[in-house]
Design a protein around this motif. Structure first.
Motif, PDB file in Angstrom:
ATOM      1  N   LEU A 120       0.842  -1.193   0.000  1.00  0.00           N
ATOM      2  CA  LEU A 120       0.000   0.000   0.000  1.00  0.00           C
ATOM      3  C   LEU A 120       0.879   1.246   0.000  1.00  0.00           C
ATOM      4  N   THR A 125       4.998   4.186   2.383  1.00  0.00           N
ATOM      5  CA  THR A 125       4.749   2.889   1.753  1.00  0.00           C
ATOM      6  C   THR A 125       4.682   1.806   2.827  1.00  0.00           C
ATOM      7  N   THR A 178      -4.361  10.047  -0.989  1.00  0.00           N
ATOM      8  CA  THR A 178      -4.606   8.943  -1.919  1.00  0.00           C
ATOM      9  C   THR A 178      -3.908   7.690  -1.413  1.00  0.00           C
ATOM     10  N   ALA A 179      -4.631   6.584  -1.394  1.00  0.00           N
ATOM     11  CA  ALA A 179      -4.069   5.285  -1.025  1.00  0.00           C
ATOM     12  C   ALA A 179      -4.220   4.332  -2.209  1.00  0.00           C
ATOM     13  N   SER A 180      -3.153   3.646  -2.565  1.00  0.00           N
ATOM     14  CA  SER A 180      -3.170   2.692  -3.686  1.00  0.00           C
ATOM     15  C   SER A 180      -2.715   1.332  -3.195  1.00  0.00           C
ATOM     16  N   PRO A 219      -0.592  -1.945  -6.322  1.00  0.00           N
ATOM     17  CA  PRO A 219      -0.443  -1.145  -7.551  1.00  0.00           C
ATOM     18  C   PRO A 219       0.260  -1.876  -8.680  1.00  0.00           C
ATOM     19  N   TYR A 232      -8.992  -3.926 -10.663  1.00  0.00           N
ATOM     20  CA  TYR A 232      -7.885  -3.156 -10.112  1.00  0.00           C
ATOM     21  C   TYR A 232      -8.221  -1.665  -9.997  1.00  0.00           C
ATOM     22  N   ASN A 260      -8.735  -0.197  -6.567  1.00  0.00           N
ATOM     23  CA  ASN A 260      -7.700  -0.372  -5.549  1.00  0.00           C
ATOM     24  C   ASN A 260      -7.109   0.959  -5.086  1.00  0.00           C
ATOM     25  N   THR A 261      -7.520   2.023  -5.744  1.00  0.00           N
ATOM     26  CA  THR A 261      -7.040   3.364  -5.382  1.00  0.00           C
ATOM     27  C   THR A 261      -8.215   4.206  -4.924  1.00  0.00           C
ATOM     28  N   ARG A 262      -7.996   4.909  -3.814  1.00  0.00           N
ATOM     29  CA  ARG A 262      -9.053   5.775  -3.295  1.00  0.00           C
ATOM     30  C   ARG A 262      -8.446   7.084  -2.825  1.00  0.00           C
ATOM     31  N   SER A 263      -9.123   8.178  -3.173  1.00  0.00           N
ATOM     32  CA  SER A 263      -8.676   9.506  -2.766  1.00  0.00           C
ATOM     33  C   SER A 263      -9.770  10.198  -1.962  1.00  0.00           C
TER      34      SER A 263
END
Length: 573
Positions: free
Chosen positions: A421, A437, A471-473, A476, A485, A488-491
Motif C-alpha cells: 500500500l 509505503t 490517496t491510497a493505492s 499497484p 484493479y 484499488n485506489t481511493r482519494s
C-alpha cells in the motif's frame, strides 16, 4: 396517512397557479422559450424544448428537460432521452415539494392540466401517469417476497443502468429477477450486485448459478451505499435527499408493524419529499412527507391472467412520524390503515454516467465470484487515532490528522497474497507533502466480506490551513490477480481550517449584544463588513447578512426559542 398522488398533486398544483412551478434539469443546452398562457395550447408546446408559461409576466410553469447520459430505459428512444423533476413551493405555506422520476407524459399531462384548470376553471386530476413502478401479481407468480427486486428494478431503470443492460422497463427487469431467483427475502444491495456482477447473498433469495452479471466491467460496491436510518434518520436523510436531487435512485427498507407487532420487512421506492422550510435540514420537522411507489399497491388488480404491465402505476404521499425509543431514532408512516412502516435502511444507487470508473486493465478477470476484489473501504480520516468509524474531512488548524485504511474483499473468493500500500498527500497546488509505503512480504488471507486494516497513522508534520487530497493505492503492481484493479485506489479531499463561533460577528470569542449591533450597523451602511463577517454572523446560513440574523442573536440573548445553533463552534469555509 396515505393519500393517492392524484389527490395530492391536485391540491398542490391547483394552488400553485399564481406561483412558479419548476420542472427542471441539472444541465441543458437549449434556449428557454417564454410563452404567454393566452397564446398557448397544450398540444402546441414542443415537449423536447425548454419553456416557461407566464401570465402577465408571472411564471406559472417552468419546464427544463434533464438530458443525462443515463437515460431511463422507458425514455431511451433517442428523442426523449432523460427525465424530469418538479420542485415548487405550496403558496401561503412553508412547504417545499420535490418530485423526480417524471416522464415526458407526466410533464405533458401536468402542463395540460395546469393550463386547462387555469384557463377553463376546470377540475385538476392526474391518474396513472406511467410512473416507474414494477408491480407484483395477485396470484403470487413467484414474486410474493420479491418487493426488494421490484424496488431494485425501479431504481436501476431510473438511474439508467437497466438501459445499459438492454432492459426496456422496470417490469422487464423485475421479471428477470423473478425468473432467476428463489421467491425469498432479499435486499437492494445484493440485488444490484447480482445485476452488475452476478454475485449472490449468503442467505435469503438465491439466483440461478451463472445468471446476472450484465455489466461486469463495473463493481457494484462502487455504485451502492446503504444507510442505517434506525440510527439518527435525520442525519441519514441529509445525505439521501441531496443524492435523490442529484439523480440517484433511492429504495427504503421498512419494518412493518401491525396490531400483533412486527410482521416482516418490505422495500419501497422513494421519489420525493415535502419539506418544511421553517426548519433547518438538521431538524426532524424539516422532513414532512415522502413520495413512494410500492410493488404491492395495485397487485390485487393483476389477476386472472392479467399482465403486471397493465397495473396502474401508483405513487403515494405519506406523512412522516418521528419514532424515538431505545435503540431507534427514525421515521415511520402509515403504509395502510392497520400497519405502519418504520424506515430501517435507505439504499442509494448512483446514476449511470460515462464518467463512472470501470475496469480497463486486461489483467483483471472481471469475475468476483472466483477471484478476489479488494477495495479501500472504509478509508478513515480522523483527528482521533482511536476513532475508526467515521471519516471527517475538515480539521482545525494545528490538529494532527490520522488516516486508517482498510482493505475490504468484496468478492466471493478469498484474497491470498502480499499487502502493498502506498499513501500520499498533496496540497491544492499538486505538491506532495507526505508519502509512506506499507509493504508486508508474508502472505495474508482476506476472506469474502472481511477487511484488514493498518493501525492509524499520523500525517506529519501537521498541515497548515489549506486544501489537500490523500490517496491510497493497494496492490499497484498487480502482484495478486484480482477481479478488478481500478477500485484499488481511493482519494479523499479534506481541508484544514480555522474555527469561529456562529453568531460571533465581531470575532471577540463570545456572542453578545455587540454582535447584533454590528450586523445592524452593516445593514444600515454605517460599517463595512470584514471578509469573514458574513460567515460568522450569518446564523440562519442564508448566505447573506440580514435582519433575521440580528434578530435571532437577540432572541438567543433573551433566552427565547431559536432555530439555529448560535454560539456553536464552526469551521471557516
Amino acid at each position: 396517512m396515505k393519500k393517492p398522488i392524484a389527490a395530492i398533486l391536485s391540491l398542490l398544483l391547483i394552488i400553485s397557479m399564481m406561483t412558479s412551478t419548476a420542472v427542471f434539469a441539472q444541465e441543458t443546452t437549449e434556449a428557454q422559450q417564454v410563452i404567454d398562457i393566452d397564446r398557448v395550447y397544450a398540444d402546441t408546446v414542443p415537449d423536447t424544448e425548454n419553456y416557461t408559461i407566464v401570465d402577465d409576466g408571472e411564471p406559472l410553469l417552468e419546464v427544463v428537460h434533464v438530458k443525462e447520459p443515463g437515460a431511463t430505459a422507458a425514455l431511451n428512444d433517442g428523442v426523449t432521452n432523460g427525465y424530469y423533476t418538479a420542485e415548487f413551493m405550496i403558496p401561503e405555506s412553508s412547504y417545499q415539494v420535490y418530485l423526480t422520476g417524471l416522464t415526458q407524459d407526466n410533464v405533458s399531462e401536468i402542463r395540460q392540466a395546469i393550463i386547462e384548470s387555469y384557463t377553463e376553471d376546470g377540475d385538476f386530476d392526474l391518474k396513472n401517469l406511467g410512473f416507474i413502478d414494477a408491480e407484483k401479481t395477485w396470484e403470487n407468480d413467484g414474486d410474493e417476497y420479491m418487493c426488494w427486486a421490484a424496488s431494485t428494478a425501479n431504481i436501476l431503470t431510473y438511474t439508467g443502468w437497466a438501459a445499459q443492460a438492454g432492459f426496456d422497463s422496470s417490469d422487464d427487469l423485475f421479471e428477470a429477477f423473478i425468473n432467476n431467483f428463489t421467491d425469498d427475502s432479499g435486499n437492494v444491495e445484493c440485488a444490484t450486485g447480482w445485476f452488475v456482477n452476478g454475485i449472490s447473498a449468503p442467505e435469503g433469495a438465491q439466483p440461478t448459478p451463472g445468471t446476472g452479471r450484465y455489466l461486469p466491467q463495473y463493481n457494484y460496491s462502487d455504485l451502492v451505499d446503504t444507510f442505517d436510518t434506525y440510527n439518527n434518520c435525520v442525519e441519514q436523510f441529509r445525505t439521501v435527499y441531496p443524492r435523490l436531487k442529484a439523480g440517484y435512485g433511492v429504495s427504503l427498507s421498512l419494518d412493518i408493524y401491525g396490531n400483533n407487532g412486527y410482521e416482516g420487512g418490505h422495500s419501497v421506492t422513494l421519489w420525493g419529499f415535502v419539506t418544511d422550510s421553517r426548519y433547518p435540514e438538521t431538524s426532524a420537522q424539516y422532513y414532512h412527507s415522502v413520495f413512494i411507489t410500492d410493488s404491492d399497491s395495485d397487485k390485487n388488480s393483476v389477476k386472472n391472467g392479467k399482465d403486471r404491465r397493465d397495473a396502474d402505476d401508483v405513487m403515494s404521499l405519506y406523512t412522516l412520524e418521528r419514532q424515538v425509543q431505545e435503540g431507534i431514532d427514525t421515521f415511520s408512516f402509515d403504509i395502510s390503515y392497520q400497519k405502519i412502516g418504520l424506515i430501517a435502511e435507505a439504499v442509494t444507487v448512483a446514476p449511470y454516467s460515462a464518467d463512472i470508473p470501470y475496469e480497463t486493465s486486461p489483467e483483471a478477470t472481471l469475475d468476483p465470484v472466483n477471484y478476489p476484489d479488494i477495495v479501500l473501504d472504509p478509508f478513515i480520516l480522523s483527528d482521533d487515532p482511536n476513532d475508526d468509524e467515521k471519516t471527517i474531512t475538515t480539521f482545525a488548524d494545528g490538529t494532527t490528522v490520522y488516516y486508517h485504511p482498510y482493505m475490504m474483499n468484496v468478492a466471493n473468493a478469498d484474497y491470498v497474497g502480499k499487502l502493498y500500500l502506498v499513501v500520499t498527500v498533496k496540497n491544492a497546488q499538486g505538491t506532495e507533502v507526505y508519502s509512506r509505503t506499507f509493504h508486508y512480504s508474508q502472505p495474508v488471507t482476506i476472506s469474502h466480506n472481511h477487511a484488514m486494516g493498518f493501525t492509524p497513522q499520523s500525517i506529519t508534520p501537521k498541515l497548515p490551513v489549506g486544501d489537500y487530497t490523500i490517496t491510497a493505492s493497494f496492490n499497484p503492481n498487480h502482484d495478486v490477480t484480482e477481479a478488478y484493479y481500478f477500485n484499488n485506489t481511493r482519494s479523499i479531499d479534506f481541508k484544514v481550517r480555522g474555527k469561529y463561533l456562529l453568531g460571533d460577528a465581531d470575532n471577540d470569542g463570545s456572542v453578545d449584544i455587540t454582535d447584533a449591533t454590528k450586523i445592524q450597523r452593516i445593514l444600515a451602511y454605517l460599517e463595512t463588513a470584514e471578509n469573514d463577517l458574513t460567515q460568522r454572523g450569518d446564523v440562519n446560513e442564508s448566505g447573506d447578512l440580514d435582519i433575521l440574523d440580528a434578530t435571532q442573536i437577540q432572541r438567543y440573548l433573551a433566552h427565547m426559542a431559536i432555530l439555529y445553533p448560535i454560539d456553536v463552534e464552526r469551521f471557516y469555509e
